[in-house]
Motif scaffolding. Structure first.
Motif, PDB file in Angstrom:
ATOM      1  N   VAL A 165       3.215  64.129  22.684  1.00  0.00           N
ATOM      2  CA  VAL A 165       3.828  65.437  22.460  1.00  0.00           C
ATOM      3  C   VAL A 165       5.072  65.606  23.328  1.00  0.00           C
ATOM      4  CG1 VAL A 165       3.466  67.923  22.724  1.00  0.00           C
ATOM      5  CG2 VAL A 165       1.670  66.503  21.717  1.00  0.00           C
ATOM      6  N   SER A 166       5.014  65.088  24.545  1.00  0.00           N
ATOM      7  CA  SER A 166       6.151  65.231  25.468  1.00  0.00           C
ATOM      8  C   SER A 166       7.418  64.570  24.928  1.00  0.00           C
ATOM      9  CB  SER A 166       5.791  64.636  26.830  1.00  0.00           C
ATOM     10  OG  SER A 166       5.442  63.270  26.706  1.00  0.00           O
ATOM     11  N   GLU A 167       7.267  63.560  24.067  1.00  0.00           N
ATOM     12  CA  GLU A 167       8.425  62.886  23.478  1.00  0.00           C
ATOM     13  C   GLU A 167       8.883  63.545  22.188  1.00  0.00           C
ATOM     14  OE1 GLU A 167       8.685  58.540  23.459  1.00  0.00           O
ATOM     15  OE2 GLU A 167       6.744  58.483  24.480  1.00  0.00           O
ATOM     16  N   ILE A 168       7.937  63.834  21.305  1.00  0.00           N
ATOM     17  CA  ILE A 168       8.309  64.295  19.967  1.00  0.00           C
ATOM     18  C   ILE A 168       8.755  65.756  19.964  1.00  0.00           C
ATOM     19  CG2 ILE A 168       5.988  65.010  19.290  1.00  0.00           C
ATOM     20  CD1 ILE A 168       8.606  63.212  17.080  1.00  0.00           C
ATOM     21  N   GLN A 169       8.205  66.588  20.831  1.00  0.00           N
ATOM     22  CA  GLN A 169       8.555  68.006  20.786  1.00  0.00           C
ATOM     23  C   GLN A 169       9.993  68.280  21.251  1.00  0.00           C
ATOM     24  OE1 GLN A 169       5.835  70.203  23.251  1.00  0.00           O
ATOM     25  NE2 GLN A 169       6.558  69.295  25.177  1.00  0.00           N
ATOM     26  N   LYS A 170      10.624  67.277  21.876  1.00  0.00           N
ATOM     27  CA  LYS A 170      12.023  67.432  22.262  1.00  0.00           C
ATOM     28  C   LYS A 170      12.965  67.343  21.066  1.00  0.00           C
ATOM     29  CE  LYS A 170      11.274  65.281  26.803  1.00  0.00           C
ATOM     30  NZ  LYS A 170      11.601  64.111  27.661  1.00  0.00           N
ATOM     31  N   VAL A 171      12.496  66.698  19.998  1.00  0.00           N
ATOM     32  CA  VAL A 171      13.377  66.468  18.847  1.00  0.00           C
ATOM     33  C   VAL A 171      12.814  67.016  17.542  1.00  0.00           C
ATOM     34  CG1 VAL A 171      14.489  64.429  19.818  1.00  0.00           C
ATOM     35  CG2 VAL A 171      12.335  64.174  18.572  1.00  0.00           C
ATOM     36  N   LEU A 172      11.595  67.586  17.581  1.00  0.00           N
ATOM     37  CA  LEU A 172      10.973  68.058  16.341  1.00  0.00           C
ATOM     38  C   LEU A 172      10.038  69.222  16.621  1.00  0.00           C
ATOM     39  CD1 LEU A 172      10.620  67.334  13.255  1.00  0.00           C
ATOM     40  CD2 LEU A 172       8.575  66.068  13.953  1.00  0.00           C
ATOM     41  N   ASP A 173      10.030  70.186  15.712  1.00  0.00           N
ATOM     42  CA  ASP A 173       9.122  71.326  15.804  1.00  0.00           C
ATOM     43  C   ASP A 173       7.753  70.898  15.271  1.00  0.00           C
ATOM     44  OD1 ASP A 173       7.866  73.758  15.909  1.00  0.00           O
ATOM     45  OD2 ASP A 173       8.929  74.617  14.184  1.00  0.00           O
ATOM     46  N   ILE A 174       6.762  70.870  16.129  1.00  0.00           N
ATOM     47  CA  ILE A 174       5.424  70.428  15.719  1.00  0.00           C
ATOM     48  C   ILE A 174       4.446  71.604  15.638  1.00  0.00           C
ATOM     49  CG2 ILE A 174       5.744  68.107  16.652  1.00  0.00           C
ATOM     50  CD1 ILE A 174       4.069  68.956  19.068  1.00  0.00           C
ATOM     51  N   THR A 175       4.962  72.804  15.479  1.00  0.00           N
ATOM     52  CA  THR A 175       4.103  73.984  15.368  1.00  0.00           C
ATOM     53  C   THR A 175       3.149  73.832  14.184  1.00  0.00           C
ATOM     54  OG1 THR A 175       5.875  75.359  16.255  1.00  0.00           O
ATOM     55  CG2 THR A 175       4.080  76.484  15.100  1.00  0.00           C
ATOM     56  N   GLY A 176       1.889  74.131  14.398  1.00  0.00           N
ATOM     57  CA  GLY A 176       0.890  74.059  13.334  1.00  0.00           C
ATOM     58  C   GLY A 176       0.194  72.724  13.236  1.00  0.00           C
ATOM     59  N   VAL A 177       0.683  71.708  13.961  1.00  0.00           N
ATOM     60  CA  VAL A 177       0.064  70.381  13.936  1.00  0.00           C
ATOM     61  C   VAL A 177      -0.908  70.271  15.110  1.00  0.00           C
ATOM     62  CG1 VAL A 177       0.452  67.892  13.954  1.00  0.00           C
ATOM     63  CG2 VAL A 177       2.142  69.411  12.897  1.00  0.00           C
ATOM     64  N   GLN A 178      -2.131  69.885  14.838  1.00  0.00           N
ATOM     65  CA  GLN A 178      -3.115  69.803  15.915  1.00  0.00           C
ATOM     66  C   GLN A 178      -2.775  68.657  16.863  1.00  0.00           C
ATOM     67  OE1 GLN A 178      -7.190  70.580  15.100  1.00  0.00           O
ATOM     68  NE2 GLN A 178      -7.938  68.976  16.446  1.00  0.00           N
ATOM     69  N   THR A 179      -2.927  68.916  18.131  1.00  0.00           N
ATOM     70  CA  THR A 179      -2.695  67.901  19.162  1.00  0.00           C
ATOM     71  C   THR A 179      -4.033  67.418  19.710  1.00  0.00           C
ATOM     72  OG1 THR A 179      -2.531  69.577  20.901  1.00  0.00           O
ATOM     73  CG2 THR A 179      -0.488  68.946  19.765  1.00  0.00           C
ATOM     74  N   TYR A 180      -4.019  66.218  20.236  1.00  0.00           N
ATOM     75  CA  TYR A 180      -5.227  65.609  20.797  1.00  0.00           C
ATOM     76  C   TYR A 180      -4.895  65.019  22.163  1.00  0.00           C
ATOM     77  CZ  TYR A 180      -6.763  65.775  15.898  1.00  0.00           C
ATOM     78  OH  TYR A 180      -7.073  66.183  14.627  1.00  0.00           O
ATOM     79  N   PHE A 228      -4.781  75.653  13.970  1.00  0.00           N
ATOM     80  CA  PHE A 228      -3.851  74.680  13.388  1.00  0.00           C
ATOM     81  C   PHE A 228      -3.985  74.617  11.867  1.00  0.00           C
ATOM     82  CE2 PHE A 228      -4.745  73.201  17.720  1.00  0.00           C
ATOM     83  CZ  PHE A 228      -3.459  73.098  18.220  1.00  0.00           C
ATOM     84  N   ARG A 229      -2.906  74.133  11.223  1.00  0.00           N
ATOM     85  CA  ARG A 229      -2.891  74.001   9.767  1.00  0.00           C
ATOM     86  C   ARG A 229      -2.837  72.555   9.298  1.00  0.00           C
ATOM     87  NH1 ARG A 229       1.806  77.014   7.024  1.00  0.00           N
ATOM     88  NH2 ARG A 229       0.726  76.079   5.240  1.00  0.00           N
ATOM     89  N   PHE A 230      -2.325  71.666  10.151  1.00  0.00           N
ATOM     90  CA  PHE A 230      -2.115  70.281   9.732  1.00  0.00           C
ATOM     91  C   PHE A 230      -2.672  69.321  10.775  1.00  0.00           C
ATOM     92  CE2 PHE A 230       1.514  72.923   8.358  1.00  0.00           C
ATOM     93  CZ  PHE A 230       1.293  72.904   6.986  1.00  0.00           C
ATOM     94  N   CYS A 231      -3.105  68.149  10.298  1.00  0.00           N
ATOM     95  CA  CYS A 231      -3.668  67.151  11.214  1.00  0.00           C
ATOM     96  C   CYS A 231      -2.622  66.150  11.670  1.00  0.00           C
ATOM     97  CB  CYS A 231      -4.817  66.409  10.530  1.00  0.00           C
ATOM     98  SG  CYS A 231      -4.273  65.253   9.244  1.00  0.00           S
ATOM     99  N   SER A 232      -1.431  66.152  11.063  1.00  0.00           N
ATOM    100  CA  SER A 232      -0.422  65.144  11.384  1.00  0.00           C
ATOM    101  C   SER A 232       0.965  65.649  10.997  1.00  0.00           C
ATOM    102  CB  SER A 232      -0.723  63.846  10.638  1.00  0.00           C
ATOM    103  OG  SER A 232      -0.678  64.076   9.238  1.00  0.00           O
ATOM    104  N   LEU A 233       1.976  64.902  11.426  1.00  0.00           N
ATOM    105  CA  LEU A 233       3.354  65.247  11.056  1.00  0.00           C
ATOM    106  C   LEU A 233       3.574  65.064   9.564  1.00  0.00           C
ATOM    107  CD1 LEU A 233       5.264  63.495  14.007  1.00  0.00           C
ATOM    108  CD2 LEU A 233       4.530  65.884  13.837  1.00  0.00           C
TER     109      LEU A 233
END
Length: 226
Positions: free
Chosen positions: A80-95, A132-137
């Motif tokens: 998450v620390s890498e992808i959230q800098k370049v993409l909005d991941i709202t609604g995607v469950q994190t693990y 959350f609404r989605f399990c993945s990008l």
């Protein structure tokens, strides 16, 4: 023309590297650096968008934005620390995997959600936490597109129709049972207790026959012998 405009709008909605990233196969052996000690392709350059790279390949991408793909249970994940800098991941469950919070790149369908599950992915129906609404990008791309109608809601509608049909058939069976058995209570009792055997002619006559009052014979009719 309308379809082309829709596709263009969808493409503009996401960064140009996202869909190619999700379609890339990682963790194969690098063909250019097969003799190197670390030649596993687990890197991706967001600037070049030219497939999976190994750590040796990064020498040719100096100053570019490269991200590392990791693996969990044979599925690709990214921190998450890498992808959230370049993409909005709202609604995607994190693990949390290996003490790091990650998101999965692509869908992971789940045939049978666990017991007590109240929320699933809008696209592939995998069990999710309620927030959350989605399990993945990948599922987020599909689930937020204009053409997506909601597979889960559609499937739920079919299941509901099937339940209604079964309920209607059950109501029909119950009504015929009640009609033949009388009241609801009598039909329930009959289903648990043995039925009374039908009356026969002999049983009918024996039921009609009553015992008469016994009479003593008169004394005059007695014969006394000495």
């Amino acid at each position: 023309q309308g379809g082309g405009e829709c596709d263009e709008a969808e493409n503009q909605r996401w960064p140009p590297w996202l869909k190619p990233l999700l379609a890339t196969s990682f963790f194969g052996q690098c063909k250019m650096h097969a003799d190197a000690h670390k030649c596993e392709c687990n890197m991706y350059c967001l600037d070049c968008v030219n497939g999976a790279l190994c750590s040796q390949c990064l020498a040719y991408h100096h100053g570019h934005h490269a991200i590392q793909i990791r693996r969990s249970s044979y599925h690709d994940v990214i921190r998450v620390s890498e992808i959230q800098k370049v993409l909005d991941i709202t609604g995607v469950q994190t693990y949390i995997i290996n003490s790091a919070r990650v998101v999965f790149l692509n869908e992971r369908p789940q045939p049978r959600p666990g017991k007590g599950v109240t929320n699933t992915c809008d696209v592939c129906e995998r069990s999710l936490l309620d927030t959350f609404r989605f399990c993945s990008l990948g599922c987020k791309i599909v689930g937020t597109s204009g053409e997506f109608r909601g597979r889960k809601r559609h499937a739920g509608g079919k299941k509901m129709k099937l339940k209604l049909k079964k309920a209607a058939a059950s109501d029909s069976d119950d009504s015929s049972t009640i009609t033949s058995g009388g009241s609801d209570k009598s039909s329930v009792v009959q289903s648990f207790s043995p039925s009374t055997p039908p009356a026969t002619a002999n049983s009918y006559r024996s039921a009609k026959r009553r015992k008469g009052i016994p009479h003593r014979s008169p004394f005059g009719s007695l014969i006394v012998e000495f």
